[in-house]
Design an enzyme around this catalytic site. Structure first.
Site, short mmCIF file in Angstrom:
data_model
loop_
_atom_site.label_atom_id
_atom_site.label_comp_id
_atom_site.label_asym_id
_atom_site.label_seq_id
_atom_site.Cartn_x
_atom_site.Cartn_y
_atom_site.Cartn_z
N SER B 116 4.62 2.45 -11.10
CA SER B 116 3.26 1.96 -10.58
C SER B 116 2.39 1.55 -11.52
CB SER B 116 2.79 3.42 -9.65
OG SER B 116 3.90 3.87 -8.76
N PHE B 305 -10.57 15.93 -2.70
CA PHE B 305 -10.09 16.81 -1.84
C PHE B 305 -9.05 17.83 -2.06
CE2 PHE B 305 -11.84 13.21 0.13
CZ PHE B 305 -13.05 13.50 0.78
N HIS B 491 12.99 4.98 -8.17
CA HIS B 491 12.19 3.91 -7.93
C HIS B 491 13.83 2.85 -7.64
CE1 HIS B 491 8.20 4.65 -9.60
NE2 HIS B 491 8.64 5.68 -8.44
ZN LIG Z 1 7.47 7.05 -8.17
#
Ligand SMILES: [Zn+2]
Lengths: 241, 530
Positions: B116, B305, B491
């Site tokens: 990512s 949160f 991935h």
């Molecule tokens: Zn991942």
């Protein structure tokens, strides 16, 4: 033999700490775990329980793995697994009350034997008193004969034995119990300083040699911790999962 | 030669007669012409003939489903239809109805299968870079602070800020995690989320941790470009409180999941630093605080949160202090960002699709995909399609497949039942098998009603074939079989999709490199015009 040795050690250590209370916090307890088979094979594992308030760690010197649980709130435990050899840790999320099939029972992790299991056993003997009081419980569970010698003051077993009807047995034998809060604090602090990875993030970093190594190590070895039955399931009560 | 000419002219004759005297000849029989698939497809095509020739947008929203590869889209769409009582295959995810789509190549400069950090840097900065690094080009050496100096790249979010647009970042992962971080941070290592994660040398060389870069975004951006004056990111919503709080129990939030929630070893409380800096800003950490927000009067919002990643959608109700859904966060972000007449740039990441896949739990990944779809649908409905470019994409896929020959409408999480059969089909080993599966990972687990995919990591790896007879593979806690044992599923390297609607979406077509996403945003907003 083990029993005598262990009682001796306890007697000594409890003398050392007699000025303090004999409460169940800030302690270290060493166990020898002996697996024997009907064929006469015997295997020993060592494990050490480390306790500070709301934290308990099970250290396995042979595998250099320490499992730690934080008591976050009622019904929620947060597990962390320390790989002592690599000075790395994997952090798990605390299990929510509704889920906690595995890690909601603090007593089981903190005491090695859950309150639920103790409550379901029959008291057969009681000897000594105060910090040294030992209560013996017995029970037959799924064809297994369980004998527990329990130290109520420290909330830990002195000895716990499970024998199945094929003549195989496991005996957890306490070998020493010490109360040295500095040593305990140092133990936890050292591990707190390891580089920690959130378990949810493990998949994203296949370039990290440590995380890639987990491939072969797995994250929880069967029977690594606590009391397990022959199928590797935790012995907590009659309702094992 | 002659025959070929004859054939061609005959074909022309036929096509002429089709248009001219279609009624007479009836080339297409009525049962074909009136077939629902036929008319529906014709309608969709006609809709696409209406083109919007406007290329400039006022606003851009980029939705990134982390790990939301094509097989995830297909199976989520089927699940969506089946949850509505339909067979499922005919369903569309809301964004799959967007008029423009492209295929996107995801590899990183140094990696065939990407992560990512590299992929989101490509989307946000317009160039491809190495795996594991954020907001820096490929000259960087991962983990080496000194090599990042002078190699920092500008992002779409930064350029939008400089242009005076409002900006926002929403994620269900930690807000310092690779995907959201690539919108605002420069880091030689994606793991430098707070100072305790950094090597001593990197700190000494002046590299800043990612959480610090978020809170001091305005300062650092103004330092980087002399003469600019920006007002900072308007909306930041996500998880990851631990990277903003000191390692000190007294700073714990009421729903702390650890004895000491914070990780920072520099004693800084970045949540209060943010509040000092933005006196009119609102910091929230739970559902109650989120619900009591007045977006009309709030111009700066910071919400964290969870101590780490936010809960899986299926798990959300189990959080102690409560967590808003990705749809609620998106809606709130839009209400605040929309107030800027100049427009806005918003990035929304669904971070946990990826995590459920890594854990080998298709049900979790699909549930989070549907929650993500709801957020996209709501954003589409609550913005003006004439002025807002919406892009929906992923950063990479997973080794997740839809296979076998299940009959139409067969439960997507179920076992394969062949066409014309009522009983699960048997594989060559005599055992039933599921439609969904993974090539690698931790493998089979039957965790029944467990909705937390990550519980898989406390179980043993168990790859290979299992006897699934008597196991409900459609339950939330079922983890699909896998072939190759790995600590977590990986991935994948194949292309993912980019779906687009609104002005500028016309450029979303063909097979593109991932870095093109930045250029589409830039083109639509005219970020480099001035
Ligand atoms: Zn991942």
């Amino acid at each position: 033999m083990w029993k005598i040795l262990s009682i001796l050690i306890i007697a000594i250590t409890s003398t050392q700490v007699s000025a303090q209370s004999c409460d169940a916090l800030w302690l270290t307890a060493d166990y020898d775990i002996k697996h024997s088979t009907q064929a006469g094979n015997e295997q020993h594992t060592k494990m050490t329980v480390w306790r500070k308030p709301e934290h308990v760690a099970h250290q396995y010197a042979q595998t250099q793995i320490t499992e730690m649980w934080q008591f976050v709130r009622q019904g929620m435990l947060k597990p962390t697994r320390y790989f002592d050899e690599h000075k790395r840790a994997i952090e798990y999320q605390p299990n929510e009350l509704v889920h906690g099939k595995r890690e909601t029972d603090w007593s089981y992790r903190n005491q090695l034997v859950s309150n639920q299991l103790i409550d379901s056993m029959n008291k057969v003997d009681e000897r000594d008193s105060g910090c040294m009081k030992v209560v013996t419980y017995k029970k037959t569970l799924n064809g297994n004969e369980l004998v527990l010698e329990w130290l109520p003051a420290y909330k830990l077993p002195l000895r716990f034995q499970r024998k199945d009807n094929q003549g195989n047995s496991i005996v957890w034998q306490q070998q020493s119990l010490t109360k040295d809060s500095d040593k305990v604090a140092a133990f936890f602090e050292r591990r707190d300083n390891y580089k920690a990875t959130d378990y949810a993030d493990i998949g994203d970093d296949h370039t990290d040699p440590f995380l890639t190594n987990m491939v072969t190590q797995g994250f929880i070895e069967q029977g690594a911790s606590g009391f397990y039955d022959t199928k590797g399931r935790a012995i907590k009560s009659e309702h094992t999962h | 030669m002659n025959t070929r000419w004859k054939a061609v002219s005959a074909a022309i004759a036929v096509s002429l007669s089709m248009t001219a005297v279609a009624q007479q000849i009836q080339v297409i029989p009525n049962y074909q012409k009136d077939n629902a698939w036929y008319t529906e497809a014709q309608t969709r095509l006609s809709e696409k003939e209406v083109t919007n020739n406007q290329f400039k947008a006022k606003n851009v929203i980029v939705f990134v489903g982390d790990g939301m590869g094509i097989s995830t889209l297909t199976s989520a769409r089927i699940l969506k239809g089946q949850l509505n009582g339909q067979p499922g295959e005919e369903e569309f995810l809301a964004f799959e109805r967007f008029p423009r789509t492209a295929l996107v190549k995801t590899y990183n400069v140094d990696a065939q299968t990407p992560d990512s950090a590299g992929t989101m840097t490509a989307m946000m900065s317009g160039l491809k870079t190495d795996v594991g690094v954020i907001g820096v080009n490929e000259q960087v050496q991962r983990g080496e602070c000194s090599t990042s100096k002078g190699n920092e790249v500008a992002t779409a979010l930064e350029l939008a800020e400089i242009k005076g647009l409002s900006t926002g970042i929403v994620s269900t992962a930690r807000i310092t995690h690779a995907t959201p971080a690539a919108t605002y941070a420069k880091s030689a290592d994606r793991n430098w989320e707070d100072i305790s994660d950094m090597p001593e040398s990197a700190i000494n060389q002046g590299c800043k941790d990612i959480a610090d870069q978020l809170v001091n975004f305005e300062t650092y951006l103004e330092q980087r470009y002399t003469g600019i004056d920006v007002d900072g990111i308007e909306v930041v919503l996500g998880g990851g409180r631990r990277h903003f709080l000191p390692k000190d129990e007294s700073f714990n939030s009421p729903d702390a999941g650890s004895a000491v929630e914070g990780d920072r070893t520099d004693s800084r409380d970045l949540t209060s630093e943010w509040q000092e800096r933005y006196a009119d800003g609102v910091y929230v950490y739970d559902q109650a605080g989120f619900d009591s927000l007045d977006t009309a009067s709030t111009n700066k919002l910071f919400g964290l949160f969870n101590e780490s990643h936010m809960q899986y959608e299926a798990d959300r109700d189990n959080d102690i202090a409560g967590e808003p859904s990705i749809e609620q966060m998106t809606e709130t972000a839009l209400n605040i960002l929309k107030k800027n007449n100049k427009g806005f740039f918003l990035m929304v990441e669904s971070g946990r699709i990826d995590h459920a896949h890594h854990a080998g739990n298709a049900a979790g990944a699909l549930t989070d995909t549907l929650a993500f779809e709801a957020a996209i649908k709501s954003a589409y409905e609550n913005t003006d399609p004439e002025e807002t470019l919406i892009l929906v994409t992923a950063d990479h896929g997973h080794v997740f497949t839809i296979a076998g020959y299940p009959k139409r409408g067969n439960p997507i999480l179920g076992k394969v039942v062949n066409v014309g059969s009522e009983e699960p089909a048997e594989a060559a080993d005599g055992m039933p098998y599921t439609t969904l599966g993974y090539t690698n990972g931790r493998g089979f687990m039957n965790l029944a009603t467990e909705t937390n995919s990550d519980v898989a990591y406390t179980m043993d790896i168990d790859t290979g074939r299992k006897d699934l007879t008597g196991i409900d593979t459609t339950s939330a806690g079922y983890h699909q079989e896998a072939l190759i044992p790995l600590s977590s599923e990986t991935h994948s390297g194949e292309d993912i999709t980019l779906h687009a609607t609104g002005p500028g979406s016309q450029l979303v077509q063909g097979v593109v490199e991932q870095s093109v996403v930045f250029h589409i945003i830039n083109q639509a907003l005219g970020l480099l015009d001035e």
